[in-house]
Design a protein around this motif. Structure first.
Motif, short mmCIF file in Angstrom:
data_model
loop_
_atom_site.label_atom_id
_atom_site.label_comp_id
_atom_site.label_asym_id
_atom_site.label_seq_id
_atom_site.Cartn_x
_atom_site.Cartn_y
_atom_site.Cartn_z
N UNK A 229 60.49 11.93 33.59
CA UNK A 229 59.30 12.45 32.94
C UNK A 229 59.47 12.55 31.43
N UNK A 230 60.62 13.05 31.01
CA UNK A 230 60.93 13.11 29.58
C UNK A 230 61.00 11.70 28.99
N UNK A 231 61.58 10.79 29.76
CA UNK A 231 61.71 9.41 29.30
C UNK A 231 60.33 8.77 29.11
N UNK A 232 59.42 9.05 30.04
CA UNK A 232 58.06 8.53 29.91
C UNK A 232 57.39 9.03 28.64
N UNK A 233 57.61 10.29 28.33
CA UNK A 233 57.05 10.84 27.09
C UNK A 233 57.64 10.15 25.86
N UNK A 238 57.42 7.10 21.03
CA UNK A 238 58.08 6.15 20.14
C UNK A 238 57.32 4.83 20.02
N UNK A 239 56.18 4.77 20.69
CA UNK A 239 55.30 3.58 20.63
C UNK A 239 56.03 2.30 21.04
N UNK A 243 52.11 -3.43 21.22
CA UNK A 243 51.18 -3.13 20.13
C UNK A 243 51.09 -1.64 19.80
N UNK A 244 52.08 -0.87 20.25
CA UNK A 244 52.11 0.55 19.92
C UNK A 244 51.05 1.39 20.61
N UNK A 245 50.45 0.84 21.70
CA UNK A 245 49.41 1.58 22.40
C UNK A 245 50.01 2.77 23.13
N UNK A 246 49.18 3.76 23.46
CA UNK A 246 49.64 4.95 24.16
C UNK A 246 48.97 5.07 25.51
N UNK A 247 49.75 5.52 26.46
CA UNK A 247 49.25 5.72 27.82
C UNK A 247 48.75 7.16 27.96
N UNK A 248 47.69 7.34 28.72
CA UNK A 248 47.21 8.67 29.08
C UNK A 248 48.15 9.20 30.17
N UNK A 403 74.17 9.82 17.71
CA UNK A 403 73.62 10.95 16.95
C UNK A 403 72.17 10.69 16.56
N UNK A 404 71.86 9.46 16.19
CA UNK A 404 70.47 9.12 15.85
C UNK A 404 69.57 9.25 17.08
N UNK A 405 70.07 8.79 18.22
CA UNK A 405 69.28 8.87 19.45
C UNK A 405 69.02 10.32 19.84
N UNK A 406 70.02 11.17 19.72
CA UNK A 406 69.87 12.58 20.12
C UNK A 406 68.73 13.26 19.34
N UNK A 407 68.56 12.88 18.09
CA UNK A 407 67.47 13.45 17.29
C UNK A 407 66.11 12.99 17.81
N UNK A 408 66.03 11.73 18.23
CA UNK A 408 64.79 11.22 18.82
C UNK A 408 64.53 11.90 20.16
#
Length: 416
Positions: A229-233, A238-239, A243-248, A403-408
């Motif tokens: 669930x967190x991964x889906x978010x 992170x687009x 084309x950077x679209x977002x899912x409902x 470390x960069x990933x953890x911030x994301x």
């Protein structure tokens, strides 16, 4: 007369004591049952009150496999004269199919199929569910992304599949494509969250975009420490969709869960991950799939052993034979020497020592194949191993990316 009165009085006292004792015992039993229920991790699927209203009078499609189960509470006697509740297990497709006002039109099945018995990489044919008659459409092989025609007339897609928290486990890739087509068509996705059995750590090289494939679609480490669930978010935020679209996207969260929670999967998530040990070892041993070393496919200790005919002869060996989930196992019917890891302690990071050891013992030209880079998500790991870099040196090279990933990652967490 006096004796009779005394006898009655004593009997009365004993009865009162007995009644009080039973009442206390029943009260204690009830509290114990309630406490156990309160501490139990509830999956998103278990929390029916949160999503059934969202599905009422809707035509739905379900992305599911054998792990898509839920526990429904029913009234039951838990002690003499005490009514409590017991849990009854249902498959999500059966449960929703039989729920009044919800119309299950289609089931989409990921790698390994709806019943979870197919080999890794095996083509899965479309068909019908024998129990319900609902059409089943495979999302593995050429049809990894549902077509607009396959989603015609669908109002909501429900996604409920158990992940194991490793980048190369393809259920998160299936999630990506389902979210993408639903975003393109304006269809809502309701994701029923499930615990990550490898959610207690983050490790491994971060995937480089040029090595994107179905076994690694996003710039995340091998072990990413997030529920599905967190991964889906994160996919949305992170687009990463086309084309950077977002899912409902609506995530039905877990209850009583943290990333440090111990969770034993009630059903094996795929044919070659039969138990908790194999799931824990999987992120470390899966690198062998890109080499000439077997990870025990074709045995009863899949992802709990490793070996090959090329390694040094030891007292431990195994001989792969065709079985469910491995119709043509690597080194079929050949004696493989290596190590049995089935009794090893649970890992809290990736272990590269077995990979490095096997490389040193194997013919160098025959060790790696092209799949290794897809699994690693980078060419650097193979190069580092060939150069003789130590495990500590290899892991040090991952730290900046981690470390960069953890911030994301932090932006999308639902649980501590």
């Amino acid at each position: 007369m006096k004796f009779s009165f005394s006898y009655i009085f004593i009997f009365f006292l004993v009865s009162c004591f007995h009644f009080s004792s039973c009442a206390q015992q029943q009260k204690s039993t009830k509290k114990t049952v309630e406490k156990e229920q309160a501490q139990t991790i509830k999956t998103g699927a278990d929390r029916t009150s949160l999503y059934l209203p969202l599905l009422k009078n809707k035509n739905i499609a379900i992305v599911a496999n054998q792990t898509s189960i839920l526990q429904v509470l029913q009234r039951a006697e838990v002690a003499p004269n005490i009514m409590g509740s017991k849990t009854v297990t249902h498959h999500l497709v059966d449960y929703l199919h039989n729920y009044e006002g919800i119309h299950v039109e289609k089931v989409f099945a990921p790698e390994h199929g709806f019943r979870g018995k197919a080999d890794a990489g095996e083509a899965i044919a479309d068909g019908k569910d024998v129990k319900t008659g609902i059409p089943i459409i495979s999302l593995y092989g050429k049809n990894k992304k549902p077509s607009p025609e396959q989603l015609n007339g669908i109002d909501v897609v429900v996604f409920d599949i158990q992940d194991v928290g490793a980048r190369f486990y393809t259920y998160i890739s299936t999630l990506h494509y389902v979210m993408e087509i639903c975003a393109e068509l304006g269809i809502q996705v309701i994701l029923l969250d499930r615990p990550n059995p490898n959610g207690h750590y983050i490790d491994g090289p971060v995937l480089e975009p040029e090595h994107k494939s179905f076994v690694g679609m996003h710039p995340v480490p091998v072990v990413y420490g997030m529920t599905i669930g967190e991964y889906g978010q994160m996919i949305n935020g992170e687009k990463w969709l086309a084309n950077g679209i977002k899912c409902d996207l609506t995530v039905i969260p877990l209850e009583n869960y943290t990333h440090q929670s111990q969770y034993s999967l009630p059903i094996k998530p795929s044919p070659n991950l039969p138990n908790d040990t194999s799931i824990n070892l999987y992120p470390s041993l899966c690198f062998f799939e890109g080499t000439n070393v077997s990870v025990g496919r074709g045995t009863n200790k899949q992802f709990q052993v490793y070996g090959s005919p090329y390694l040094e002869k030891t007292t431990f060996n195994f001989t792969p034979q065709p079985n469910e989930g491995a119709k043509q196992p690597k080194h079929n019917k050949k004696s493989c020497f290596g190590e049995d890891l089935s009794a090893s302690e649970s890992l809290v990071n990736l272990n590269l020592s077995w990979l490095l050891k096997a490389y040193q013992q194997s013919p160098k030209k025959e060790f790696f194949n092209a799949f290794f880079t897809k699994l690693a998500g980078t060419k650097k790991l193979q190069e580092q191993i060939e150069e003789g870099l130590s495990e500590e040196g290899i892991k040090a090279s991952w730290q900046e990316g981690l470390e960069s990933f953890k911030k994301v990652r932090e932006q999308y967490l639902l649980y501590e």
